[in-house]
Design an enzyme around this catalytic site. Sequence first.
Site, PDB file in Angstrom:
ATOM      1  N   ARG A  19       0.855  -1.187   0.000  1.00 39.79           N
ATOM      2  CA  ARG A  19       0.000   0.000   0.000  1.00 39.79           C
ATOM      3  C   ARG A  19       0.895   1.242   0.000  1.00 39.79           C
ATOM      4  NH1 ARG A  19      -2.685   2.970   4.887  1.00 39.79           N
ATOM      5  NH2 ARG A  19      -3.840   4.520   3.720  1.00 39.79           N
ATOM      6  N   HIS A  72      -3.100  10.882   1.045  1.00 37.86           N
ATOM      7  CA  HIS A  72      -2.525  10.623   2.368  1.00 37.86           C
ATOM      8  C   HIS A  72      -1.924  11.944   2.853  1.00 37.86           C
ATOM      9  CE1 HIS A  72      -1.047   7.139   5.060  1.00 37.86           C
ATOM     10  NE2 HIS A  72      -0.724   8.245   5.692  1.00 37.86           N
ATOM     11  N   GLU A 131      -7.570   8.131   6.579  1.00 33.97           N
ATOM     12  CA  GLU A 131      -7.891   8.676   7.893  1.00 33.97           C
ATOM     13  C   GLU A 131      -8.471  10.089   7.884  1.00 33.97           C
ATOM     14  OE1 GLU A 131      -4.443   8.324  10.398  1.00 33.97           O
ATOM     15  OE2 GLU A 131      -4.537   6.141  10.396  1.00 33.97           O
ATOM     16  N   ASN A 137      -7.607   1.452   9.701  1.00 39.78           N
ATOM     17  CA  ASN A 137      -6.309   1.617  10.368  1.00 39.78           C
ATOM     18  C   ASN A 137      -6.541   1.532  11.867  1.00 39.78           C
ATOM     19  OD1 ASN A 137      -5.214   2.141   7.889  1.00 39.78           O
ATOM     20  ND2 ASN A 137      -4.668   4.267   8.306  1.00 39.78           N
ATOM     21  N   TYR A 158      -4.409   1.075  15.811  1.00 40.72           N
ATOM     22  CA  TYR A 158      -3.157   0.973  16.569  1.00 40.72           C
ATOM     23  C   TYR A 158      -3.367   0.586  18.032  1.00 40.72           C
ATOM     24  CZ  TYR A 158      -0.654   2.895  12.593  1.00 40.72           C
ATOM     25  OH  TYR A 158      -0.110   3.063  11.348  1.00 40.72           O
ATOM     26  N   GLU A 203      -3.559  -0.421   8.028  1.00 48.28           N
ATOM     27  CA  GLU A 203      -2.401  -0.042   8.859  1.00 48.28           C
ATOM     28  C   GLU A 203      -2.551  -0.651  10.238  1.00 48.28           C
ATOM     29  OE1 GLU A 203      -1.446   4.125   9.353  1.00 48.28           O
ATOM     30  OE2 GLU A 203      -1.716   4.506   7.214  1.00 48.28           O
TER      31      GLU A 203
HETATM   32  C1  GAL Z   1      -1.335   6.838  10.826  1.00 50.69           C
HETATM   33  C2  GAL Z   1      -0.897   7.431   9.510  1.00 50.69           C
HETATM   34  C3  GAL Z   1       0.452   6.966   9.059  1.00 50.69           C
HETATM   35  C4  GAL Z   1       1.454   6.806  10.174  1.00 50.69           C
HETATM   36  C5  GAL Z   1       0.852   6.088  11.361  1.00 50.69           C
HETATM   37  C6  GAL Z   1       1.741   5.963  12.581  1.00 50.69           C
HETATM   38  O1  GAL Z   1      -2.257   7.672  11.439  1.00 50.69           O
HETATM   39  O2  GAL Z   1      -1.830   7.114   8.510  1.00 50.69           O
HETATM   40  O3  GAL Z   1       0.874   7.845   8.058  1.00 50.69           O
HETATM   41  O4  GAL Z   1       2.106   7.942  10.468  1.00 50.69           O
HETATM   42  O5  GAL Z   1      -0.327   6.725  11.771  1.00 50.69           O
HETATM   43  O6  GAL Z   1       1.614   7.044  13.405  1.00 50.69           O
END
Ligand code: GAL
Length: 512
Positions: A80, A125, A170, A310, A312, A371
């Site tokens: 990607r 992006h 995002e 995405n 985290y 992501e």
């Molecule tokens: C996301 C973003 C990425 C990268 C990642 C880690 O929000 O799409 O570009 O920076 O966070 O922080």
Amino acid sequence: RQMYHYGNFSQNFLWGVSSSAYQIEGAWREDGKGLSIWDKFTHTPGKISEHDTGDVACNSYNKMEDDIAALKKVKVSHYRFSISWPRILPDGTTKYINQAGLNYYKKLLDSLIAANIEPQVTLYHWDLPQALQDVGGWENETIIERFKEYADVLFENLGPKVKLWITFNEPFVITVLGHVQGAHAPGLNDRPDTLPYIVGHNIIKSHAEAWHVYNDKYRASQGGLVSITVNSDWAEPRNPYKQEDYEAARNVFYLGWWAHPIFNGDYSPLVKKSVLDQSLAGGLTKSRLPEFTPEEIKRINGTYDYFGLNHYCSVLAFPVDFGTTQHFEADSDRTWLETGSVWLRMTPFGLRRLLKFIKDEYRNPPIIITENGVSENGPVDLNDVHRKYYYEKYINQVLKAYLLDDVNIIGYTAWSLLDNLEWGVGYTERFGLFYVNRTDPDLPRTPKASVSYYSSIISCNGFPDPASGPQECWNPTPTIRLIAAHFRFLRQHWDIVINWMSPESEYIIQLQ
Ligand code: GAL
């Protein structure tokens, strides 16, 4: 929550890694590229840690072969990346199309296809052409037409080589970090009450128009899929036995703001009610959230071919009394988990819950995780055990969502291929599977230990049960490979082996 699950993903599961143009390309003024809002932002004193910029970044614009070699090493099935809008349209409009920019992406696509790696291309992006920001950027609704034209140029020129598209990366971060907090380009923070909603409204409409362009003009001949990537943490009630905390967890504005209009139609009743209540509490006569007309609701609803996610980490939610404050943060309940690394805390269980939530809320769409990853800062250590741990635990939760909750998950993408420009914190936080030595002008890429770990998961297409013997795919060192090959041979040719064996070997057979 803690239990480990063994098993495989679906046969055609997509395994990838992710990057974005501004974070890796560099070449900020090469071959006719125009300026983006990130070029301007990083060159504004005080905005980025260590005064870092993306002028050179990982120089991926000139180091395509190195990036392809890195991708091959991870053994991904898809990659990607994003297109820099001002590299193709220097002033943001189709008045002038920069052929050199198109050629770069054509070459990248050809190299990927030659390496048997499927491209997944993000249109936006975050690097808006500065010329468009100068006339209001996402706040000016003429941007919808500009984005549509830009999308058309990409579909026409690159579409024959691309099957997976993402319109926006995002929208939450674009609106909130860029237009509420001002921590990201274009750095606006003067109208946190209204600006995020205006910007968000235009982004949703721009997405829908791009999807329709593809649907009407290109889908029949190109047969690709177009969608949007939304980011979401999982909001866990701080105290699951407290109704207020439970409700606060439902009132976190991540997914619904974007996904509800696109997947279900119109802003969700919850978002509408929260912004209206807070607006009235502040003495306004109507909501600060703009409304879609009935025609717009219809046009936006259904503009997706899969769900791009995405993710985290998770947050703990509980109600916070903001009084009559007119501010985006006061409309949405949200409290960050305490964490050493400011925003990212390892909370793998949240991903499974989030996937199940998406399944239930948006009628079981195919989901691609676009992501997921973790950073380190400080001294370089190529033995990134924390990243191995992160991928193991998170991907295992994805497996549980797939096998136990029947979530229609079709792909997973690790963030990120390379240590790159991590926006406001520059190069101080490193998310890469590959370390990029910035003290060497050649910017060499070196694999961290997590590369072989992630590529083992990819080769095995999941987590093989150790009870089924040593796996060649799992730990492809020469010794294990040899043992695994013997083991496989024995399993495949068991009858022959039995005939060869003496009667005493019955004991072994029983064990088997
Ligand atoms: C996301 C973003 C990425 C990268 C990642 C880690 O929000 O799409 O570009 O920076 O966070 O922080």
